[in-house]
Design a protein around this motif. Structure first.
Motif, PDB file in Angstrom:
ATOM      1  N   GLY A 242     100.867   6.170  46.513  1.00 44.06           N
ATOM      2  CA  GLY A 242     101.496   5.877  47.798  1.00 44.06           C
ATOM      3  C   GLY A 242     102.905   6.402  47.916  1.00 44.06           C
ATOM      4  O   GLY A 242     103.697   5.903  48.719  1.00 44.06           O
ATOM      5  N   LEU A 243     103.253   7.437  47.119  1.00 40.30           N
ATOM      6  CA  LEU A 243     104.593   8.016  47.148  1.00 40.30           C
ATOM      7  C   LEU A 243     104.570   9.372  47.848  1.00 40.30           C
ATOM      8  O   LEU A 243     103.638  10.160  47.662  1.00 40.30           O
TER       9      LEU A 243
ATOM     10  N   GLN B 168     106.141   0.734  41.918  1.00 45.13           N
ATOM     11  CA  GLN B 168     105.538   2.049  42.150  1.00 45.13           C
ATOM     12  C   GLN B 168     105.876   3.019  41.021  1.00 45.13           C
ATOM     13  O   GLN B 168     105.038   3.822  40.618  1.00 45.13           O
TER      14      GLN B 168
ATOM     15  N   VAL C  17     110.426   0.676  49.403  1.00 37.10           N
ATOM     16  CA  VAL C  17     109.012   1.044  49.460  1.00 37.10           C
ATOM     17  C   VAL C  17     108.734   1.856  50.726  1.00 37.10           C
ATOM     18  O   VAL C  17     108.044   2.882  50.694  1.00 37.10           O
TER      19      VAL C  17
ATOM     20  N   SER D  37     107.308   6.025  51.016  1.00 34.13           N
ATOM     21  CA  SER D  37     105.858   5.851  51.163  1.00 34.13           C
ATOM     22  C   SER D  37     105.149   7.029  51.816  1.00 34.13           C
ATOM     23  O   SER D  37     105.692   7.701  52.694  1.00 34.13           O
ATOM     24  N   HIS D  38     103.934   7.228  51.380  1.00 30.27           N
ATOM     25  CA  HIS D  38     103.003   8.145  52.036  1.00 30.27           C
ATOM     26  C   HIS D  38     101.670   7.436  52.126  1.00 30.27           C
ATOM     27  O   HIS D  38     101.187   6.901  51.130  1.00 30.27           O
TER      28      HIS D  38
ATOM     29  N   PRO E  24     104.228   2.918  56.185  1.00 24.67           N
ATOM     30  CA  PRO E  24     103.197   2.173  55.477  1.00 24.67           C
ATOM     31  C   PRO E  24     102.805   0.909  56.227  1.00 24.67           C
ATOM     32  O   PRO E  24     103.593   0.374  56.995  1.00 24.67           O
TER      33      PRO E  24
ATOM     34  N   ARG F 208     100.121  -3.076  52.627  1.00 28.48           N
ATOM     35  CA  ARG F 208     100.297  -2.266  51.424  1.00 28.48           C
ATOM     36  C   ARG F 208     101.652  -2.506  50.785  1.00 28.48           C
ATOM     37  O   ARG F 208     101.783  -2.563  49.562  1.00 28.48           O
ATOM     38  N   VAL F 209     102.683  -2.673  51.597  1.00 20.98           N
ATOM     39  CA  VAL F 209     104.013  -2.948  51.061  1.00 20.98           C
ATOM     40  C   VAL F 209     104.021  -4.300  50.357  1.00 20.98           C
ATOM     41  O   VAL F 209     104.591  -4.449  49.271  1.00 20.98           O
TER      42      VAL F 209
ATOM     43  N   THR G 264     102.377  -3.904  47.046  1.00 20.64           N
ATOM     44  CA  THR G 264     103.242  -3.191  46.100  1.00 20.64           C
ATOM     45  C   THR G 264     104.264  -4.131  45.476  1.00 20.64           C
ATOM     46  O   THR G 264     104.599  -4.012  44.293  1.00 20.64           O
TER      47      THR G 264
END
Length: 355
Positions: free
Chosen positions: A40-41, A57, A247, A251-252, A256, A260-261, A264
């Motif tokens: 997710g980066l 992450q 985050v 994020s990618h 986000p 998902r955050v 994480t």
């Protein structure tokens, strides 16, 4: 007993280090782009020398990198690639110091800027200065990797600062020698002793007065002041909202999803919302802050059209992006781009203030 990282402040790690690790993975045949995206980066954002990646992450990326590469010695390999400018203001302060001892003391004082939770304490042992490195919490899979990068990075740093490996220096490592170390022993220009009672870098006290190649008193003073300011800012930014923002920033895909955050950061969505509210913030406000910063950067420094910028910021079309930008700034994106490219004069300063 040391606490777990998930129950302590997450000050993050400099994104540029993960970018450097990704480049290293590419050289040994790992698809680093795919790996970053799975974590997710955003590979592009990691090139920034200013952004930091959440510890969770960073740990996931390093763990997967070791598994997929089959190389447990990635920390040692990364240490060999570290160049002083990559360490930001701290790297500049260290490079511009007068002596090796001054440089090592600066590294000890400001290490939190580059490797949070690591601490360096100095003592004298016979004819050596011992710089002991310890970790205040359990970093899990990151721990061995970071300790390798830190201690073997000291050897690399010595070579860059003085031109040669510091004569008489030594590395001490706790625990038994790992099987993979034999493949790296010839690369390390100083003795390494395992089964020690501490992790440490030893330098003969006589070498601490060795002059550095890039000494610059004025630059040293400026960069030290920047380190002090950055350390103060990092401490101030230890709140939960800053952890969420880190985050979001890297994020990618962007932006986000809240779920998902929350995952994480190992909290529920409800907890994330509540903790942000306690700090008088919200998830959407943080997303908008990052969007605005990215929008300004893209408008000022690229030739991307509004549709391309809107897409990169997660908007359905340029019209939605334009409305949001005008709501944030009071002017259109096109107007902002025009103003940013007008040479700065007293008249344009007044014009920008009026806008």
């Amino acid at each position: 007993m040391r606490a777990s990282a998930s129950h302590n402040q997450d000050l993050g790690l400099p994104a540029i280090y993960l970018h450097l690790l990704a480049e290293l993975l590419n050289t040994i045949g790992v698809d680093e782009q795919a790996l970053l995206l799975r974590v997710g980066l955003d590979p592009v954002r990691l090139k920034s020398t200013e952004l930091r990646v959440s510890q969770a992450q960073a740990s996931e990326f390093v763990t997967r990198a070791i598994i997929e590469s089959g190389e447990p010695g990635l920390g040692i390999m990364l240490a060999g690639e570290m160049k002083m400018p990559l360490h930001g203001a701290l790297g500049t302060a260290v490079m511009s110091s007068r002596t090796l001892g001054e440089a090592l003391d600066l590294m000890s004082r400001y290490l939190t800027l580059r490797a949070p939770h690591l601490r360096v304490t100095r003592r004298t042992e016979g004819r050596h200065a011992v710089f002991q490195v310890s970790c205040s919490i359990d970093l899990g899979p990151l721990q061995g990797f970071i300790m390798d990068a830190m201690l073997f990075g000291c050897v690399t740093m010595g070579v860059q600062l003085t031109g040669v490996a510091v004569p008489g220096s030594e590395i001490r490592r706790r625990g038994a020698e790992p099987a993979y170390f034999q493949r790296f022993r010839q690369r390390i220009a100083v003795p390494v002793r395992f089964n020690a009672t501490e992790d440490a870098f030893l330098v003969p006290t006589a070498q601490l007065s060795a002059p550095l190649k890039f000494s610059d008193d004025q630059l040293a003073a400026t960069s030290r002041a920047q380190c002090e300011e950055a350390l103060h800012q990092l401490t101030e930014d230890a709140g939960f909202a800053c952890r969420v923002r880190r985050v979001i920033e890297t994020s990618h895909p962007f932006p986000p999803k809240l779920a998902r955050v929350a995952g994480t950061l190992f909290v529920s969505e409800r907890t994330l919302k509540r903790r942000l509210q306690e700090e008088e913030s919200s998830f959407q406000n943080l997303v908008d802050q990052v969007r605005l910063e990215r929008a300004r950067e893209l408008l000022e420094n690229t030739g991307m059209n509004l549709s391309q910028i809107a897409d990169s910021l997660g908007y359905a079309d340029a019209a939605n992006f334009t409305r949001a930008f005008k709501r944030w700034t009071g002017i259109s994106p096109s107007h902002h781009r025009t103003l940013s490219r007008i040479p700065v004069t007293p008249a344009t300063t007044r014009l920008r203030a009026m806008a």
